[in-house]
Design a protein around this motif. Structure first.
Motif, PDB file in Angstrom:
ATOM      1  N   LEU A 243       1.116  -1.241  -0.135  1.00 20.99           N
ATOM      2  CA  LEU A 243      -0.239  -0.123  -0.049  1.00 20.99           C
ATOM      3  C   LEU A 243       0.754   1.653   0.021  1.00 20.99           C
ATOM      4  O   LEU A 243       0.606   2.647  -0.655  1.00 20.99           O
ATOM      5  CB  LEU A 243      -1.228  -0.203   1.370  1.00 20.99           C
ATOM      6  CG  LEU A 243      -2.213  -1.509   1.143  1.00 20.99           C
ATOM      7  CD1 LEU A 243      -3.054  -1.327   2.951  1.00 20.99           C
ATOM      8  CD2 LEU A 243      -3.672  -0.855   0.062  1.00 20.99           C
ATOM      9  N   THR A 244       1.638   0.959   0.584  1.00 16.99           N
ATOM     10  CA  THR A 244       2.560   2.280   1.130  1.00 16.99           C
ATOM     11  C   THR A 244       3.582   2.435   0.038  1.00 16.99           C
ATOM     12  O   THR A 244       4.249   3.982  -1.091  1.00 16.99           O
ATOM     13  CB  THR A 244       4.335   1.829   1.877  1.00 16.99           C
ATOM     14  OG1 THR A 244       2.920   1.691   3.578  1.00 16.99           O
ATOM     15  CG2 THR A 244       4.638   3.455   2.365  1.00 16.99           C
ATOM     16  N   LEU A 245       4.346   1.670  -1.070  1.00 15.69           N
ATOM     17  CA  LEU A 245       4.747   1.607  -2.856  1.00 15.69           C
ATOM     18  C   LEU A 245       4.139   1.866  -3.719  1.00 15.69           C
ATOM     19  O   LEU A 245       4.228   1.669  -4.549  1.00 15.69           O
ATOM     20  CB  LEU A 245       5.917   0.232  -2.199  1.00 15.69           C
ATOM     21  CG  LEU A 245       6.928   0.270  -1.186  1.00 15.69           C
ATOM     22  CD1 LEU A 245       7.513  -0.527  -1.402  1.00 15.69           C
ATOM     23  CD2 LEU A 245       7.498   2.074  -0.727  1.00 15.69           C
ATOM     24  N   GLY A 246       2.632   1.930  -3.653  1.00 14.51           N
ATOM     25  CA  GLY A 246       2.286   2.809  -4.632  1.00 14.51           C
ATOM     26  C   GLY A 246       1.322   2.007  -5.210  1.00 14.51           C
ATOM     27  O   GLY A 246       1.013   1.905  -6.222  1.00 14.51           O
ATOM     28  N   GLY A 247       1.175   0.270  -4.595  1.00 14.78           N
ATOM     29  CA  GLY A 247       0.706  -0.470  -5.300  1.00 14.78           C
ATOM     30  C   GLY A 247      -0.810  -0.187  -6.366  1.00 14.78           C
ATOM     31  O   GLY A 247      -1.741  -0.146  -6.712  1.00 14.78           O
ATOM     32  N   PRO A 248      -2.179   0.721  -5.355  1.00 17.77           N
ATOM     33  CA  PRO A 248      -3.217   0.942  -5.795  1.00 17.77           C
ATOM     34  C   PRO A 248      -2.858   2.395  -7.427  1.00 17.77           C
ATOM     35  O   PRO A 248      -4.071   2.931  -7.832  1.00 17.77           O
ATOM     36  CB  PRO A 248      -3.574   2.036  -4.472  1.00 17.77           C
ATOM     37  CG  PRO A 248      -3.172   1.747  -3.341  1.00 17.77           C
ATOM     38  CD  PRO A 248      -1.312   1.381  -3.773  1.00 17.77           C
TER      39      PRO A 248
ATOM     40  N   GLN B 189      15.754   4.495 -19.457  1.00 17.54           N
ATOM     41  CA  GLN B 189      15.398   4.855 -18.259  1.00 17.54           C
ATOM     42  C   GLN B 189      13.994   4.613 -17.284  1.00 17.54           C
ATOM     43  O   GLN B 189      13.206   4.252 -17.956  1.00 17.54           O
ATOM     44  CB  GLN B 189      15.755   6.542 -17.937  1.00 17.54           C
ATOM     45  CG  GLN B 189      16.520   7.601 -18.316  1.00 17.54           C
ATOM     46  CD  GLN B 189      17.994   7.078 -17.132  1.00 17.54           C
ATOM     47  OE1 GLN B 189      19.292   7.084 -18.003  1.00 17.54           O
ATOM     48  NE2 GLN B 189      17.489   7.765 -16.309  1.00 17.54           N
ATOM     49  N   GLU B 190      14.617   4.295 -16.151  1.00 19.11           N
ATOM     50  CA  GLU B 190      13.331   4.066 -15.667  1.00 19.11           C
ATOM     51  C   GLU B 190      11.604   4.800 -15.295  1.00 19.11           C
ATOM     52  O   GLU B 190      12.562   6.362 -15.721  1.00 19.11           O
ATOM     53  CB  GLU B 190      12.904   3.321 -13.726  1.00 19.11           C
ATOM     54  CG  GLU B 190      14.758   2.352 -13.490  1.00 19.11           C
ATOM     55  CD  GLU B 190      14.676   2.089 -12.232  1.00 19.11           C
ATOM     56  OE1 GLU B 190      14.814   2.995 -10.754  1.00 19.11           O
ATOM     57  OE2 GLU B 190      14.987   0.891 -11.860  1.00 19.11           O
ATOM     58  N   ILE B 191      10.600   4.428 -14.963  1.00 24.84           N
ATOM     59  CA  ILE B 191       9.532   5.183 -15.484  1.00 24.84           C
ATOM     60  C   ILE B 191       9.446   6.262 -14.160  1.00 24.84           C
ATOM     61  O   ILE B 191       9.940   5.203 -13.062  1.00 24.84           O
ATOM     62  CB  ILE B 191       8.299   4.315 -15.968  1.00 24.84           C
ATOM     63  CG1 ILE B 191       9.202   4.595 -17.384  1.00 24.84           C
ATOM     64  CG2 ILE B 191       7.374   5.550 -15.975  1.00 24.84           C
ATOM     65  CD1 ILE B 191       7.647   2.760 -17.932  1.00 24.84           C
TER      66      ILE B 191
ATOM     67  N   LYS C  26       7.444   2.528  -9.071  1.00 20.46           N
ATOM     68  CA  LYS C  26       8.232   2.908  -9.937  1.00 20.46           C
ATOM     69  C   LYS C  26       8.086   2.154 -11.577  1.00 20.46           C
ATOM     70  O   LYS C  26       7.815   2.788 -12.347  1.00 20.46           O
ATOM     71  CB  LYS C  26       9.671   2.556  -9.673  1.00 20.46           C
ATOM     72  CG  LYS C  26      10.825   3.404 -10.434  1.00 20.46           C
ATOM     73  CD  LYS C  26      11.770   3.515  -9.953  1.00 20.46           C
ATOM     74  CE  LYS C  26      12.003   3.879  -9.029  1.00 20.46           C
ATOM     75  NZ  LYS C  26      11.707   5.671  -9.249  1.00 20.46           N
ATOM     76  N   GLU C  27       8.182   0.576 -11.825  1.00 20.10           N
ATOM     77  CA  GLU C  27       8.485  -0.035 -12.624  1.00 20.10           C
ATOM     78  C   GLU C  27       6.948  -1.166 -12.951  1.00 20.10           C
ATOM     79  O   GLU C  27       7.816  -1.880 -13.913  1.00 20.10           O
ATOM     80  CB  GLU C  27       9.439  -0.473 -12.670  1.00 20.10           C
ATOM     81  CG  GLU C  27      10.963  -0.025 -12.973  1.00 20.10           C
ATOM     82  CD  GLU C  27      10.878   0.279 -14.640  1.00 20.10           C
ATOM     83  OE1 GLU C  27      11.524   0.077 -15.457  1.00 20.10           O
ATOM     84  OE2 GLU C  27      10.793   1.565 -15.036  1.00 20.10           O
ATOM     85  N   LEU C  28       6.396  -1.353 -12.373  1.00 16.80           N
ATOM     86  CA  LEU C  28       4.756  -1.503 -12.899  1.00 16.80           C
ATOM     87  C   LEU C  28       4.773  -1.080 -14.195  1.00 16.80           C
ATOM     88  O   LEU C  28       3.947  -2.629 -15.127  1.00 16.80           O
ATOM     89  CB  LEU C  28       4.312  -1.491 -11.538  1.00 16.80           C
ATOM     90  CG  LEU C  28       4.176  -2.056 -10.528  1.00 16.80           C
ATOM     91  CD1 LEU C  28       2.150  -1.670  -9.441  1.00 16.80           C
ATOM     92  CD2 LEU C  28       3.951  -3.439 -11.059  1.00 16.80           C
TER      93      LEU C  28
END
Length: 510
Positions: free
Chosen positions: A207-212, A281-283, A320-322
């Protein structure tokens, strides 16, 4: 005599030969232990543990002083010690092998999961979605603490002349009813995605790392979506990108993050892409344009990867890279803005811990400036640029006459140390290729270093010095003199609104 004891110190001359020999025996005993340990580790593969231990004990015994060798108890103790050593080393080796096999199994399981998911995925059906064809809007997501930033993002959009609808996706247990009412009062559409997120095997980390974020995009009532982190300040009307030929062609526009994508990531194998390494680059996942109809397969696969975040977040930092892996694994093209980001912040030192230090002018070249030796740069914001619109993915790189302009300011550092005494956008730095026409993005080693909390500011970053690139520094206040005053004005307005709502809620509860 004292000189006959094996632990006696050696003597010089003929009278000391006995003591010297005893000391050598002591050293040999420890050397024997080392040899036995090495032998035990290498010979376990034959599974003859007892004979190995007995052989190791013999080596140890050979190093023991002669007067002690006749002890049966000593031999048994040494044999048991050697056996314990063999057992320990073999178990450690077996544990490592089991760990490797378990990881390979998890990788294979995830590979089969996403392949089966794509095979079962139904094509885009305009009659089965909850948004109108061709609709577009902006979606944010967050929690109680980030709600004021969401209000700011909506205000910035209006300042840029953007009248697109704004939605805020949330989880019921992360935000209060009073805050939701306040967001709604600002013409922000509320989207409850609690039911979907509860289906996932997530913990606090996911949840904290941006999953939603992915579900925020899919739950938004728009076909064409600009997703923004709440702490992103749009500097242009987003319709500029929605209406571009680039967006019409790709249906997805991404901006670069600091780091280059690692080539040694195990995900290349998991995603069956070992021969398709994408050098780039990463997104930066805080600013994303997506047409859900044109990129349906990619966004749905990205949703699947997010649902399996407990596995995938071990390979990259949160969301970040999903999007990259969802697009790449599904074979869906996307447009990555070709210009490397700029870092914007302040110059600080012991006497000016909140900034305010001026850059030094170059007498021979007035356009060139440098950072004083007594100051340090603290980057607090990521500035993303626009691009030359065209039909070619590399149009921006090929047209050297185009000078990119500021498009979005991600103020991810300022939010931790804001104050009226801080000018948030004073100095900027970025990489520049030494030869006109060369690109910077995608080079090996592009990176930043984290200074952290430094003097009066927090979450400071700076770019790493490189020999093959110029690290350009300039006065950003001169580039955009209106930006810091605008930021302060909107920050105060948004937080005053939030505080008013809290006061009213508290009064009502009393």
């Amino acid at each position: 005599m004292a000189t006959d004891h094996p632990l006696s110190s050696s003597k010089s001359g003929s009278g000391g030969s006995s003591g010297s020999g005893s000391s050598s025996n002591s050293l040999a005993w420890w050397q024997g232990l080392t040899v036995a340990s090495s032998s035990s580790s290498s010979s376990w593969s034959s599974w003859s543990s007892w004979s190995t231990a007995d052989s190791s004990a013999s080596r140890l015994l050979a190093a023991v002083p002669p007067y002690l060798r006749s002890s049966r108890l000593l031999r048994r103790v040494l044999t048991l010690l050697a056996l314990a050593l063999v057992l320990f080393l073999s178990l450690r080796s077996a544990s490592s092998s089991l760990s490797r096999y378990a990881q390979e199994y998890r990788d294979a399981l995830q590979r089969s999961k996403w392949i089966r998911y794509l095979e079962a995925l139904k094509p885009y059906n305009p009659h089965a979605v909850h948004w109108k064809p061709g609709s577009r809007g902006v979606v944010l997501t967050g929690h109680e603490k980030s709600a004021p930033n969401a209000v700011m993002a909506a205000m910035f959009l209006r300042e840029m002349g953007c009248e697109l609808p704004v939605a805020f996706a949330y989880l019921r247990d992360q935000i209060s009813e009073g805050t939701l009412a306040m967001l709604s009062s600002q013409n922000i559409t509320l989207v409850d995605m609690t039911h979907t997120i509860q289906l996932y095997d997530w913990g606090e980390r996911e949840l904290t790392l941006g999953g939603p974020k992915v579900d925020a995009i899919l739950s938004a009532p728009f076909q064409q979506v600009l997703f923004l982190d709440p702490d992103v300040m749009p500097l242009v009307d987003p319709n500029l990108f929605f209406d571009s030929k680039t967006f019409d062609r790709y249906g997805a526009i991404f901006w670069p993050d600091f780091n280059k994508r690692p080539k040694d990531s195990g995900l290349w194998k998991t995603m069956d892409l070992e021969d398709e390494y994408f050098d780039g680059q990463e997104i930066e996942s805080g600013i994303i344009f997506i047409d859900k109809m044109k990129t349906w397969t990619a966004i749905k696969l990205t949703q699947h990867l997010a649902a399996e975040a407990k596995y995938y977040f071990n390979y990259f930092w949160g969301d970040k890279e999903l999007f990259f892996w969802g697009w790449k694994a599904s074979g869906t093209p996307f447009f990555m803005v070709p210009h490397y980001l700029q870092v914007v912040g302040q110059l600080i030192n012991d006497t000016h811990p909140r900034g305010g230090i001026r850059l030094l002018a170059n007498a021979s070249s007035p356009t060139k400036v440098s950072i004083p030796s007594t100051a340090k740069f603290c980057g607090l914001n990521m500035l993303q640029l626009d691009f030359k619109d065209g039909d070619d993915d590399d149009a921006s790189d090929l047209d050297n006459s185009y000078v990119p302009k500021p498009a979005f300011m991600h103020w991810n550092g300022v939010k931790h140390c804001y104050g009226e005494d801080l000018e948030p956008f004073a100095v900027a730095r970025t990489y520049v290729a030494p030869v006109i026409g060369e690109t910077v993005r995608g080079r090996d080693g592009l990176n930043f270093f984290y200074l952290g909390d430094y003097l009066g500011l927090k979450h400071c970053v700076d770019l790493v010095e490189r020999e093959d690139l110029v690290l350009k520094t300039w006065n950003f206040t001169e580039t955009a003199p209106h930006l810091s005053p605008l930021f302060h004005r909107i920050y105060k307005s948004a937080h005053a609104l939030v505080n008013k709502t809290k006061t009213a809620t508290t009064t009502r509860l009393k």
